[in-house]
Design a protein around this motif. Structure first.
Motif, PDB file in Angstrom:
ATOM      1  N   LYS A   1     -43.493 -39.337   3.958  1.00 25.15           N
ATOM      2  CA  LYS A   1     -44.816 -38.787   4.268  1.00 25.15           C
ATOM      3  C   LYS A   1     -44.716 -37.280   4.541  1.00 25.15           C
ATOM      4  CE  LYS A   1     -48.839 -39.595   7.228  1.00 25.15           C
ATOM      5  NZ  LYS A   1     -49.385 -40.395   8.361  1.00 25.15           N
ATOM      6  N   LYS A   2     -43.738 -36.900   5.342  1.00 25.41           N
ATOM      7  CA  LYS A   2     -43.547 -35.473   5.650  1.00 25.41           C
ATOM      8  C   LYS A   2     -43.146 -34.686   4.404  1.00 25.41           C
ATOM      9  CE  LYS A   2     -42.299 -35.724  10.566  1.00 25.41           C
ATOM     10  NZ  LYS A   2     -41.249 -35.439  11.571  1.00 25.41           N
ATOM     11  N   LEU A   3     -42.280 -35.292   3.603  1.00 28.06           N
ATOM     12  CA  LEU A   3     -41.798 -34.606   2.408  1.00 28.06           C
ATOM     13  C   LEU A   3     -42.919 -34.386   1.388  1.00 28.06           C
ATOM     14  CD1 LEU A   3     -38.367 -36.431   1.965  1.00 28.06           C
ATOM     15  CD2 LEU A   3     -38.697 -34.021   2.550  1.00 28.06           C
ATOM     16  N   GLU A   4     -43.780 -35.370   1.208  1.00 24.24           N
ATOM     17  CA  GLU A   4     -44.897 -35.215   0.272  1.00 24.24           C
ATOM     18  C   GLU A   4     -45.880 -34.152   0.767  1.00 24.24           C
ATOM     19  OE1 GLU A   4     -45.137 -36.176  -2.650  1.00 24.24           O
ATOM     20  OE2 GLU A   4     -43.561 -37.688  -2.750  1.00 24.24           O
ATOM     21  N   ALA A   5     -46.082 -34.120   2.084  1.00 22.75           N
ATOM     22  CA  ALA A   5     -46.946 -33.086   2.658  1.00 22.75           C
ATOM     23  C   ALA A   5     -46.353 -31.696   2.426  1.00 22.75           C
ATOM     24  CB  ALA A   5     -47.147 -33.345   4.154  1.00 22.75           C
ATOM     25  N   LEU A   6     -45.025 -31.608   2.579  1.00 21.72           N
ATOM     26  CA  LEU A   6     -44.347 -30.336   2.328  1.00 21.72           C
ATOM     27  C   LEU A   6     -44.430 -29.942   0.849  1.00 21.72           C
ATOM     28  CD1 LEU A   6     -41.147 -30.678   4.563  1.00 21.72           C
ATOM     29  CD2 LEU A   6     -42.915 -28.918   4.764  1.00 21.72           C
ATOM     30  N   ARG A   7     -44.315 -30.937  -0.042  1.00 19.35           N
ATOM     31  CA  ARG A   7     -44.414 -30.651  -1.474  1.00 19.35           C
ATOM     32  C   ARG A   7     -45.776 -30.018  -1.796  1.00 19.35           C
ATOM     33  NH1 ARG A   7     -42.039 -33.383  -5.706  1.00 19.35           N
ATOM     34  NH2 ARG A   7     -41.835 -35.338  -4.525  1.00 19.35           N
ATOM     35  N   ALA A   8     -46.836 -30.586  -1.242  1.00 19.94           N
ATOM     36  CA  ALA A   8     -48.187 -30.062  -1.484  1.00 19.94           C
ATOM     37  C   ALA A   8     -48.338 -28.672  -0.886  1.00 19.94           C
ATOM     38  CB  ALA A   8     -49.220 -31.023  -0.893  1.00 19.94           C
ATOM     39  N   GLU A   9     -47.764 -28.470   0.295  1.00 22.55           N
ATOM     40  CA  GLU A   9     -47.860 -27.174   0.974  1.00 22.55           C
ATOM     41  C   GLU A   9     -47.117 -26.092   0.201  1.00 22.55           C
ATOM     42  OE1 GLU A   9     -46.842 -25.326   5.403  1.00 22.55           O
ATOM     43  OE2 GLU A   9     -46.918 -27.506   5.130  1.00 22.55           O
ATOM     44  N   ILE A  10     -45.921 -26.429  -0.281  1.00 21.78           N
ATOM     45  CA  ILE A  10     -45.114 -25.468  -1.058  1.00 21.78           C
ATOM     46  C   ILE A  10     -45.806 -25.134  -2.370  1.00 21.78           C
ATOM     47  CG2 ILE A  10     -42.953 -25.219  -2.359  1.00 21.78           C
ATOM     48  CD1 ILE A  10     -41.646 -26.893  -0.057  1.00 21.78           C
ATOM     49  N   SER A  11     -46.387 -26.150  -3.000  1.00 25.09           N
ATOM     50  CA  SER A  11     -47.052 -25.945  -4.291  1.00 25.09           C
ATOM     51  C   SER A  11     -48.251 -25.017  -4.168  1.00 25.09           C
ATOM     52  CB  SER A  11     -47.502 -27.302  -4.848  1.00 25.09           C
ATOM     53  OG  SER A  11     -48.219 -27.128  -6.043  1.00 25.09           O
ATOM     54  N   SER A  12     -48.967 -25.093  -3.037  1.00 23.95           N
ATOM     55  CA  SER A  12     -50.206 -24.307  -2.890  1.00 23.95           C
ATOM     56  C   SER A  12     -49.984 -22.961  -2.206  1.00 23.95           C
ATOM     57  CB  SER A  12     -51.238 -25.105  -2.086  1.00 23.95           C
ATOM     58  OG  SER A  12     -50.734 -25.378  -0.780  1.00 23.95           O
ATOM     59  N   SER A  13     -48.772 -22.751  -1.684  1.00 19.94           N
ATOM     60  CA  SER A  13     -48.506 -21.503  -0.950  1.00 19.94           C
ATOM     61  C   SER A  13     -48.053 -20.397  -1.887  1.00 19.94           C
ATOM     62  CB  SER A  13     -47.432 -21.732   0.111  1.00 19.94           C
ATOM     63  OG  SER A  13     -47.881 -22.658   1.072  1.00 19.94           O
ATOM     64  N   ALA A  14     -48.475 -19.191  -1.576  1.00 18.51           N
ATOM     65  CA  ALA A  14     -48.027 -18.018  -2.343  1.00 18.51           C
ATOM     66  C   ALA A  14     -46.778 -17.431  -1.687  1.00 18.51           C
ATOM     67  CB  ALA A  14     -49.140 -16.979  -2.391  1.00 18.51           C
ATOM     68  N   ASN A  15     -46.076 -16.599  -2.444  1.00 22.52           N
ATOM     69  CA  ASN A  15     -44.957 -15.824  -1.891  1.00 22.52           C
ATOM     70  C   ASN A  15     -43.848 -16.682  -1.286  1.00 22.52           C
ATOM     71  OD1 ASN A  15     -46.511 -13.642  -2.626  1.00 22.52           O
ATOM     72  ND2 ASN A  15     -47.210 -13.182  -0.551  1.00 22.52           N
ATOM     73  N   ILE A  16     -43.213 -17.474  -2.143  1.00 22.11           N
ATOM     74  CA  ILE A  16     -42.050 -18.252  -1.719  1.00 22.11           C
ATOM     75  C   ILE A  16     -40.919 -17.993  -2.701  1.00 22.11           C
ATOM     76  CG2 ILE A  16     -41.110 -20.533  -1.200  1.00 22.11           C
ATOM     77  CD1 ILE A  16     -43.903 -21.546  -0.750  1.00 22.11           C
ATOM     78  N   SER A  17     -39.772 -17.632  -2.182  1.00 20.76           N
ATOM     79  CA  SER A  17     -38.584 -17.486  -3.021  1.00 20.76           C
ATOM     80  C   SER A  17     -38.020 -18.866  -3.340  1.00 20.76           C
ATOM     81  CB  SER A  17     -37.539 -16.646  -2.276  1.00 20.76           C
ATOM     82  OG  SER A  17     -36.339 -16.608  -2.980  1.00 20.76           O
ATOM     83  N   ASP A  18     -37.502 -19.049  -4.572  1.00 17.96           N
ATOM     84  CA  ASP A  18     -36.819 -20.281  -4.979  1.00 17.96           C
ATOM     85  C   ASP A  18     -37.676 -21.531  -4.779  1.00 17.96           C
ATOM     86  OD1 ASP A  18     -34.134 -19.552  -5.962  1.00 17.96           O
ATOM     87  OD2 ASP A  18     -33.915 -18.672  -3.967  1.00 17.96           O
ATOM     88  N   ARG A  19     -38.924 -21.451  -5.203  1.00 17.44           N
ATOM     89  CA  ARG A  19     -39.848 -22.591  -5.082  1.00 17.44           C
ATOM     90  C   ARG A  19     -39.286 -23.829  -5.807  1.00 17.44           C
ATOM     91  NH1 ARG A  19     -45.419 -22.066  -4.294  1.00 17.44           N
ATOM     92  NH2 ARG A  19     -45.219 -19.868  -4.925  1.00 17.44           N
ATOM     93  N   ASN A  20     -38.710 -23.625  -7.005  1.00 22.30           N
ATOM     94  CA  ASN A  20     -38.185 -24.756  -7.778  1.00 22.30           C
ATOM     95  C   ASN A  20     -37.057 -25.471  -7.035  1.00 22.30           C
ATOM     96  OD1 ASN A  20     -39.975 -24.304  -9.852  1.00 22.30           O
ATOM     97  ND2 ASN A  20     -38.517 -23.174 -11.127  1.00 22.30           N
ATOM     98  N   TRP A  21     -36.178 -24.692  -6.403  1.00 22.26           N
ATOM     99  CA  TRP A  21     -35.080 -25.293  -5.648  1.00 22.26           C
ATOM    100  C   TRP A  21     -35.620 -26.149  -4.503  1.00 22.26           C
ATOM    101  CZ3 TRP A  21     -33.346 -24.995  -0.566  1.00 22.26           C
ATOM    102  CH2 TRP A  21     -32.081 -25.518  -0.335  1.00 22.26           C
ATOM    103  N   LEU A  22     -36.622 -25.653  -3.795  1.00 20.58           N
ATOM    104  CA  LEU A  22     -37.225 -26.411  -2.685  1.00 20.58           C
ATOM    105  C   LEU A  22     -37.821 -27.725  -3.193  1.00 20.58           C
ATOM    106  CD1 LEU A  22     -38.999 -23.429  -0.878  1.00 20.58           C
ATOM    107  CD2 LEU A  22     -37.003 -24.678  -0.036  1.00 20.58           C
TER     108      LEU A  22
END
Length: 464
Positions: free
Chosen positions: A435-456
């Protein structure tokens, strides 16, 4: 001391140029004042000296004459500027040829002029904007020469004059429009070259004035302005024309053309089209095989790093290993140690040989900020993937302090690396909580300015 300008000019001279300028000052053709030679030697041998002291050393114990000193400074400055201009002129064979043509033409030295024109024409096959302009200037000299001879050839020279001028005008219009589109992306400001659309229509209907350079810049413009299908067709045209005429195009233009082609692939990769990684990789291979390009230019450390990263992501490990060893000496000498260390560590990271990654990155203190940031990111990934909790938390704390204390990091860099650290830590702490991981996936996908998004995202996929 009021000799700032003349001292600045002296300080830019190389040892060979210093020796040449001494000979220049001794030549009666250029200088008849021994005082200028003395002043030059005194200024060359000191960092700071007052005009009064200079005057005493040059003229002895006579009353100081400020006007005389100002004239000397002014004359020496003029001679230095003229000397530097002559050096540039001697390096520019095209410009020298034009002045020779003009001089012989105006003096009506027919045989020498004709011979110079024949030699000049043999060199005018290169495709570059400046050559088009110089060809126009050469034909204008010829036109005036023929007119002075009352030759009927003068009536025929307008065609060549106009074609060369048009080629220069149109290729520079296209080049500037392409540059301004790139600039718009940086400055977020709209630029437009006047008449660019009718110019493009005219060029298409007139076979690009038989110029591969004009044609390739037309397709570069389409690749920047067209839709996906149009821009890809234009990209293929760019590569095809460049491959066909690469020995005719100037090295400077080849570099610019390939840079536009690389940027096109990078834009498509950034938009999610991963197939362009292989297209970009093949483009890099083609560039590296071009002896004219590799002979005239160093690779930048960032280009080197991009090639390594791209090859590793395409699982071309052996090719990358060979590339590092063969092309490390194409980097500027002072960049080689850091580049070799960092890129070798990257190679081991992609091979998951984390022991050697740590060996390379922990034993070297990078002096360049970008290497520092990227190496710290790789170390974070290694500790994460090895599930070394204590080392990871200690490294993250040190990484945060580094970001806060380093005043050379831009606001954008600070943002992307802080977010990378934040989400890495959140994923690590989420463990196998879907549940936490899926929430993080959505948050990372919608957030701007993240280095190494694919790795995360990959780490989340492994844990879910």
């Amino acid at each position: 001391m009021t000799t700032l300008k003349v001292k600045e000019l002296i300080d830019v001279l190389s040892p060979n140029e210093v020796r040449s300028f001494r000979l220049y000052l001794k030549s009666p053709l250029y200088n008849s004042s021994e005082s200028l030679s003395n002043l030059f030697e005194l200024l060359l041998g000191t960092e700071s000296i007052s005009k009064n002291v200079l005057f005493v050393r040059m003229f002895g114990e006579v009353p100081y004459n400020d006007k005389k000193m100002r004239y000397l400074f002014s004359d020496l400055t003029s001679h230095l500027e003229k000397f530097l201009s002559l050096l540039e002129f001697e390096k520019d064979s095209e410009e020298e040829s034009l002045y020779r043509q003009k001089s012989l033409s105006e003096r009506n030295v027919k045989k020498a002029y004709s011979f110079t024109m024949i030699k000049s024409s043999a060199k005018e096959n290169s495709e570059k904007a400046r050559s088009f302009m110089n060809k126009y200037r050469s034909e204008e000299i010829a036109h005036l020469f023929n007119a002075r001879q009352h030759s009927r050839l003068a009536q025929l020279n307008y065609t060549g004059l106009l074609k060369s001028l048009d080629q220069f005008y149109f290729v520079r219009k296209l080049q500037l429009q392409c540059e301004l589109i790139n600039l718009k992306n940086v400055l977020n400001k709209q630029f437009e070259v006047i008449l660019i659309d009718p110019i493009c229509e005219y060029l298409v209907s007139n076979s690009f004035l038989s110029s591969p350079l004009i044609e390739v810049y037309y397709y570069i413009l389409i690749s920047l302005k067209g839709n996906k299908e149009e821009s890809f067709d234009a990209y293929e045209k760019i590569i095809s024309i460049t491959n066909e005429f690469r020995n005719k195009l100037a090295v400077e233009d080849l570099n610019n053309i390939y840079q536009y082609a690389k940027n096109f692939c990078i834009r498509r990769i950034n938009s999610g089209e991963d197939n362009f990684r292989l297209i970009l990789f093949d483009l890099y291979k083609s560039i590296l095989k071009n002896k004219r390009l590799m002979k005239h230019d160093h690779l930048s450390p960032w280009e080197f790093k991009n090639i390594v990263t791209l090859g590793l992501r395409l699982k071309e490990d052996e090719w990358v290993k060979d590339f590092i060893s063969r092309f490390i000496n194409f980097l500027p000498p002072h960049e080689r140690k850091n580049a070799l260390t960092y890129n070798t560590a990257m190679l081991y990271y992609f091979k998951k040989n984390y022991k050697f990654v740590l060996k390379y990155l922990q034993e070297v203190e990078f002096t360049d900020l970008y290497y520092q940031l990227d190496s710290k990111s790789i170390l974070l990934k290694v500790y994460f993937e090895n599930d070394e909790q204590e080392a990871l938390l200690h490294h993250i704390a040190a990484f945060k302090i580094f970001l806060l204390r380093n005043k050379n990091i831009s606001a954008y860099q600070l943002s992307i690396y802080k977010n990378f650290i934040k989400y890495s830590l959140k994923i690590f702490r989420a463990g196998s909580n879907s549940k936490k991981l899926e929430a993080l996936r959505a948050e990372i996908s919608s957030s701007a300015n993240i280095s190494d998004r694919n790795w995360l995202t990959e780490r989340i996929n492994e844990l879910v």
